[in-house]
Design an enzyme around this catalytic site. Structure first.
Site, mmCIF file in Angstrom:
data_model
loop_
_atom_site.group_PDB
_atom_site.id
_atom_site.type_symbol
_atom_site.label_atom_id
_atom_site.label_comp_id
_atom_site.label_asym_id
_atom_site.label_seq_id
_atom_site.Cartn_x
_atom_site.Cartn_y
_atom_site.Cartn_z
ATOM 1 N N CYS A 275 -6.580 -4.762 -7.194
ATOM 2 C CA CYS A 275 -6.279 -4.417 -5.805
ATOM 3 C C CYS A 275 -5.839 -5.654 -5.017
ATOM 4 O O CYS A 275 -5.284 -5.526 -3.937
ATOM 5 C CB CYS A 275 -7.478 -3.752 -5.145
ATOM 6 N N ARG B 100 -2.341 4.582 4.027
ATOM 7 C CA ARG B 100 -3.644 4.283 4.594
ATOM 8 C C ARG B 100 -4.776 4.786 3.705
ATOM 9 O O ARG B 100 -5.824 4.160 3.589
ATOM 10 C CB ARG B 100 -3.760 4.906 5.984
ATOM 11 N N TYR C 228 0.838 -1.197 0.000
ATOM 12 C CA TYR C 228 0.000 0.000 0.000
ATOM 13 C C TYR C 228 0.877 1.253 0.000
ATOM 14 O O TYR C 228 0.609 2.212 -0.732
ATOM 15 C CB TYR C 228 -0.916 0.004 1.233
#
Length: 199
Positions: A149, A132, A118
Site C-alpha cells: 500500500c 476514497r 488511489y
DNA sequence: CCGAGGGCTTGTT
DNA sequence: GAACAAGCCCTCG
C-alpha cells in the site's frame, strides 16, 4: 486460559526490521493459520499479553515454517521482488469483502519502483470512482509491505497518507528506486500508468 | 505554478 | 440509513 477476544488463538511477535521494530500477529488454528496482521513501528495493540507471545518451539510445524518464510522476506531486501506474494503465508481471508479482495489482488501486481494512485487502483480493480474507498482499505490493510500500500499515492503525485507515517512511506519508495521531483512529490516517470497500459 | 476550499463520489460499519 | 475516510476534481486567488 482461553480468550474470548482478539487474542484467542493469536500470538504476537516483534521483529527487528530495517526501519524499526515490526509487530506481527500470528494465528494458530486448525482451519486457518498463518500471519494474521502486520503492524508498522508504533502501531498496533499497546499491551501484549505475555502468555500470548509467539513461541517457535511450541507452535505447529506448519506455522513455524510460515514464520521462517516471512522472516526471510522481511530481512533481505527481497520485498523488492514483489509481486511474489504468497497468499498461503497469511490467514483470515474470510474477513475481506469482494471489493477488498479485488483491490488487494490488483495491488499485489504493482511492482517495486512504481506507484499508482488511489483512483487508478480503483479503476484497475473494476470500481471506477471508488478512490476514497480504496484509501479506506489501504488504511486497514493487514499485510502492508507484502501488499504494498506504500506504492499507492495521490493522483497529484503527492505521497498521500500512510499508517506508518509519511516519512516511512517516502523512505520505502526511495529505497525501491522511485523518482521524486521534490520531497513531497513523485515524478510521473515512476507511475505504473507510464509503463503499462491499464486494461 | 501552487494551495486552499467546496462539492462530489465510493464501500464499509 | 447515516456517518465516516490514507481521494478527486474544479475553481478561484
Amino acid at each position: 486460559m482461553t480468550y474470548n477476544n482478539y487474542w484467542d488463538k493469536r500470538y504476537w511477535q516483534q521483529k527487528i526490521w530495517k526501519y524499526g521494530k515490526l509487530l506481527l500477529i500470528w494465528q494458530e488454528s486448525v482451519t486457518d493459520n498463518g500471519l494474521w496482521q502486520l503492524f508498522f513501528p508504533g502501531c498496533g495493540p499497546k499491551d501484549l499479553p505475555a502468555e500470548q507471545q509467539f513461541n517457535p518451539l511450541t507452535c505447529s510445524d506448519k506455522l513455524h515454517w510460515k514464520e521462517k518464510a516471512v522472516d526471510k522476506l522481511l530481512h533481505r531486501n527481497s520485498m523488492l521482488k514483489l509481486p511474489a506474494v504468497k497468499k498461503d503465508l497469511f490467514c483470515g481471508w474470510q474477513r475481506f469483502t469482494p471489493f477488498e479482495t479485488d483491490v488487494l489482488a490488483r495491488l499485489a501486481q504493482v511492482p517495486a519502483g512504481r506507484v499508482i494512485s488511489y483512483g487508478e487502483l480503483a479503476d484497475w480493480a473494476g470500481y471506477p470512482r471508488a478512490a476514497r474507498a480504496v484509501g479506506r482499505l489501504m488504511a486497514k490493510n493487514p499485510f502492508p509491505l507484502f501488499y504494498p500500500c506504500h506504492r499507492v499515492i495521490q493522483a497529484s503525485g503527492r505521497l498521500g497518507n500512510f499508517g506508518g507515517g509519511k516519512d516511512l512511506k517516502r523512505r520505502l519508495l526511495e529505497n525501491e528506486g522511485v523518482a521524486f521531483s521534490s520531497p513531497e512529490k513523485i515524478s510521473p516517470k515512476s507511475r505504473l500508468e507510464e509503463t503499462l497500459k491499464l486494461p
